[in-house]
Design a protein around this motif. Structure first.
Motif, mmCIF file in Angstrom:
data_model
loop_
_atom_site.group_PDB
_atom_site.id
_atom_site.type_symbol
_atom_site.label_atom_id
_atom_site.label_comp_id
_atom_site.label_asym_id
_atom_site.label_seq_id
_atom_site.Cartn_x
_atom_site.Cartn_y
_atom_site.Cartn_z
ATOM 1 N N ALA A 9 -4.576 -18.171 -48.506
ATOM 2 C CA ALA A 9 -5.075 -17.462 -47.324
ATOM 3 C C ALA A 9 -6.601 -17.399 -47.329
ATOM 4 N N ILE A 10 -7.191 -17.080 -48.483
ATOM 5 C CA ILE A 10 -8.653 -17.003 -48.571
ATOM 6 C C ILE A 10 -9.264 -18.387 -48.393
ATOM 7 N N TYR A 11 -8.642 -19.390 -48.980
ATOM 8 C CA TYR A 11 -9.135 -20.768 -48.831
ATOM 9 C C TYR A 11 -9.193 -21.151 -47.354
ATOM 10 N N ASP A 12 -8.178 -20.788 -46.596
ATOM 11 C CA ASP A 12 -8.140 -21.137 -45.173
ATOM 12 C C ASP A 12 -9.178 -20.370 -44.355
ATOM 13 N N GLN A 13 -9.627 -19.241 -44.867
ATOM 14 C CA GLN A 13 -10.623 -18.456 -44.139
ATOM 15 C C GLN A 13 -12.041 -18.998 -44.303
ATOM 16 N N LEU A 14 -12.256 -19.824 -45.305
ATOM 17 C CA LEU A 14 -13.600 -20.320 -45.598
ATOM 18 C C LEU A 14 -14.000 -21.427 -44.631
ATOM 19 N N ASP A 15 -15.268 -21.481 -44.335
ATOM 20 C CA ASP A 15 -15.833 -22.565 -43.526
ATOM 21 C C ASP A 15 -16.242 -23.680 -44.473
ATOM 22 N N HIS A 16 -15.385 -24.672 -44.634
ATOM 23 C CA HIS A 16 -15.612 -25.707 -45.631
ATOM 24 C C HIS A 16 -16.715 -26.685 -45.254
ATOM 25 N N SER A 17 -17.216 -26.576 -44.022
ATOM 26 C CA SER A 17 -18.369 -27.402 -43.652
ATOM 27 C C SER A 17 -19.658 -26.837 -44.248
ATOM 28 N N HIS A 18 -19.630 -25.585 -44.662
ATOM 29 C CA HIS A 18 -20.805 -24.941 -45.244
ATOM 30 C C HIS A 18 -20.570 -24.409 -46.666
ATOM 31 N N ARG A 19 -19.334 -24.244 -47.054
ATOM 32 C CA ARG A 19 -19.026 -23.629 -48.336
ATOM 33 C C ARG A 19 -18.419 -24.643 -49.296
ATOM 34 N N LYS A 20 -18.802 -24.525 -50.575
ATOM 35 C CA LYS A 20 -18.160 -25.279 -51.638
ATOM 36 C C LYS A 20 -17.198 -24.354 -52.366
ATOM 37 N N VAL A 21 -16.147 -24.952 -52.936
ATOM 38 C CA VAL A 21 -15.077 -24.155 -53.541
ATOM 39 C C VAL A 21 -14.699 -24.752 -54.890
ATOM 40 N N ALA A 22 -14.318 -23.888 -55.814
ATOM 41 C CA ALA A 22 -13.814 -24.325 -57.115
ATOM 42 C C ALA A 22 -12.570 -23.515 -57.457
ATOM 43 N N LEU A 23 -11.762 -24.077 -58.328
ATOM 44 C CA LEU A 23 -10.554 -23.395 -58.786
ATOM 45 C C LEU A 23 -10.602 -23.295 -60.297
ATOM 46 N N ALA A 24 -10.422 -22.081 -60.815
ATOM 47 C CA ALA A 24 -10.368 -21.844 -62.255
ATOM 48 C C ALA A 24 -8.923 -21.552 -62.639
ATOM 49 N N THR A 25 -8.427 -22.238 -63.671
ATOM 50 C CA THR A 25 -7.041 -22.088 -64.105
ATOM 51 C C THR A 25 -6.991 -21.884 -65.609
ATOM 52 N N VAL A 26 -6.293 -20.853 -66.046
ATOM 53 C CA VAL A 26 -6.071 -20.667 -67.478
ATOM 54 C C VAL A 26 -5.110 -21.757 -67.955
ATOM 55 N N VAL A 27 -5.565 -22.566 -68.928
ATOM 56 C CA VAL A 27 -4.742 -23.683 -69.392
ATOM 57 C C VAL A 27 -4.296 -23.531 -70.840
ATOM 58 N N TYR A 28 -4.841 -22.564 -71.543
ATOM 59 C CA TYR A 28 -4.430 -22.385 -72.939
ATOM 60 C C TYR A 28 -4.766 -20.977 -73.388
ATOM 61 N N VAL A 29 -3.849 -20.367 -74.107
ATOM 62 C CA VAL A 29 -4.070 -19.039 -74.690
ATOM 63 C C VAL A 29 -3.563 -19.056 -76.127
ATOM 64 N N GLU A 30 -4.408 -18.601 -77.028
ATOM 65 C CA GLU A 30 -4.006 -18.392 -78.424
ATOM 66 C C GLU A 30 -4.248 -16.926 -78.747
ATOM 67 N N GLY A 31 -3.243 -16.269 -79.272
ATOM 68 C CA GLY A 31 -3.375 -14.844 -79.533
ATOM 69 C C GLY A 31 -3.100 -14.046 -78.269
ATOM 70 N N SER A 32 -3.811 -12.948 -78.089
ATOM 71 C CA SER A 32 -3.558 -12.044 -76.973
ATOM 72 C C SER A 32 -4.535 -12.298 -75.829
ATOM 73 N N ALA A 33 -4.035 -12.147 -74.623
ATOM 74 C CA ALA A 33 -4.869 -12.258 -73.425
ATOM 75 C C ALA A 33 -4.163 -11.542 -72.293
#
Length: 377
Positions: A9-33
């Motif tokens: 929903a937030i991605y669709d609200q952005l004006d992609h002609s003026h805004r750049k976007v990145a996605l952060a994804t947790v890909v590994y966890v060791e121990g507690s998080a």
């Protein structure tokens, strides 16, 4: 599902002609998080973000790293070591006692298979699928970081033979896997996760106590269908959050509904004969969870009625019935009862016993037996 839908929903609200976007994804966890592999956060270059990769302690630094990724267009894996609060480079005492790897990648809106597109397809189809993401690679590998492969129930030749066994294993066991795979010419670090659709709740009965159950279930991102044989009870203004309101009598209801392995049916009409008729129909379906509101004697009366009419159900079918429904929370009010019901359903689909975490030996989350080899450092 709720977090994914919010990101979309937030991605669709952005004006992609003026805004750049990145996605952060947790890909590994060791121990507690605080968050587990697969947690996501969408970031735009104006500092807006949606989702979370931690309890709030890593997001600030991740925003700075995301800006770097958006500027140079190159994805990166960022490691956060929270094992030692005193030596923590972030300047705050995290107290998590874990190691978290976060894959941060720029989103190319022109790419038809960018991660947002894949999340949108998953949200639309709501199936079970496995997604493998190439997080890092050695220079000799002819793959780009951020490349993805998708395994569903459909046959496909697009998944490399060297990756398919691990993806099929994750599909079977459901646990995410982060691993290094050696190939001719080098190696790749791959994050493989199974994505399951959210729980779908079907409530039989539209009484006053159905309202908080519907509200709480939709608040945590479940799809909710409320059905009754009295159309006056199904006024949309009573259930504004419901995904679907369905008018049908007990004898026809199962013909109008479809089930998945993530569907929970809850009977709470307070009408014995209606609940008996619905439960009788539900036991002939493959819905995995059936909950019946009311005292145990009510369900025992239904079982006696089946014997009297010569109806027989296997023990395997009857084990799907949870009566009385809910966790033993001491719930009294409709809102508390709703919490009790949703808690049991979540525990059922998570395969947990819903006990006190303080009484659990060992870590809260299951640990992966597979080590993540940092061979590309």
């Amino acid at each position: 599902m709720k977090e994914i839908n919010r990101i979309l929903a937030i991605y669709d609200q952005l004006d992609h002609s003026h805004r750049k976007v990145a996605l952060a994804t947790v890909v590994y966890v060791e121990g507690s998080a605080y968050r587990r592999p697969g947690a996501r956060m969408l970031v735009s270059d104006d500092g807006r973000w949606e989702g979370a990769i931690s309890g709030g302690c890593l997001e600030g630094d991740a925003l700075r790293k995301a800006r770097q990724v958006m500027l140079n267009g190159k994805p990166m894996v960022v490691r956060y070591d929270t094992m030692d609060d005193e030596a923590n480079s972030l300047g705050v005492g995290l107290g998590c006692n874990g190691i978290i790897d976060v894959f941060i990648e720029p989103i190319d809106t022109a790419d038809p298979v960018n991660p947002i597109t894949l999340l949108r397809e998953f949200s639309r189809v709501r199936d079970r699928r496995v997604i493998a993401t190439i997080c890092r690679k050695t220079p000799g590998i002819d793959l780009r970081e951020g490349s993805r492969f998708v395994l569903t129930g459909q046959q496909t030749d697009e998944i490399p033979a060297w990756l398919r066994p691990d993806m099929e294993r994750v599909m079977e066991v459901g646990k995410p896997l982060t691993t290094t795979i050696w190939l001719v010419g080098g190696a790749v670090d791959v994050f493989i996760e199974r994505m399951d659709s959210g729980i779908e709740l079907v409530i039989f009965g539209a009484g006053y106590d159905t309202i908080p159950l519907t509200r709480l279930a939709t608040e945590i991102g479940w799809r909710v269908t409320v059905t009754e044989d009295c159309i006056a009870h199904l006024a949309p203004k009573r259930f504004p959050q419901a995904t679907c309101l369905l008018y049908a009598d007990a004898e026809a209801i199962t013909d109008k509904l479809s089930w998945t392995d993530r569907t929970a049916a809850v009977l709470m009409s307070h009408n014995y004969h209606y609940d008996l008729a619905v439960l009788t129909r539900l036991l002939s379906t493959d819905v995995p969870y059936i909950g019946l509101l009311g005292p145990r004697k009510r369900y025992e009366k239904m079982q006696a009625a089946w014997i009297k009419t010569g109806q027989f159900f296997s023990q395997q079918a009857l084990r799907r019935v949870h009566s009385p429904i809910g966790l033993d929370l001491g719930a009294e009010t409709p809102d508390e009862i709703a919490l009790s019901i949703l808690g049991e359903i979540k525990a059922f689909f998570s395969g947990r016993n819903a006990g006190f975490l303080t009484d659990k030996l060992g870590p809260i989350h299951e640990r992966s037996p597979i080590d993540y080899q940092q061979v590309l450092d």
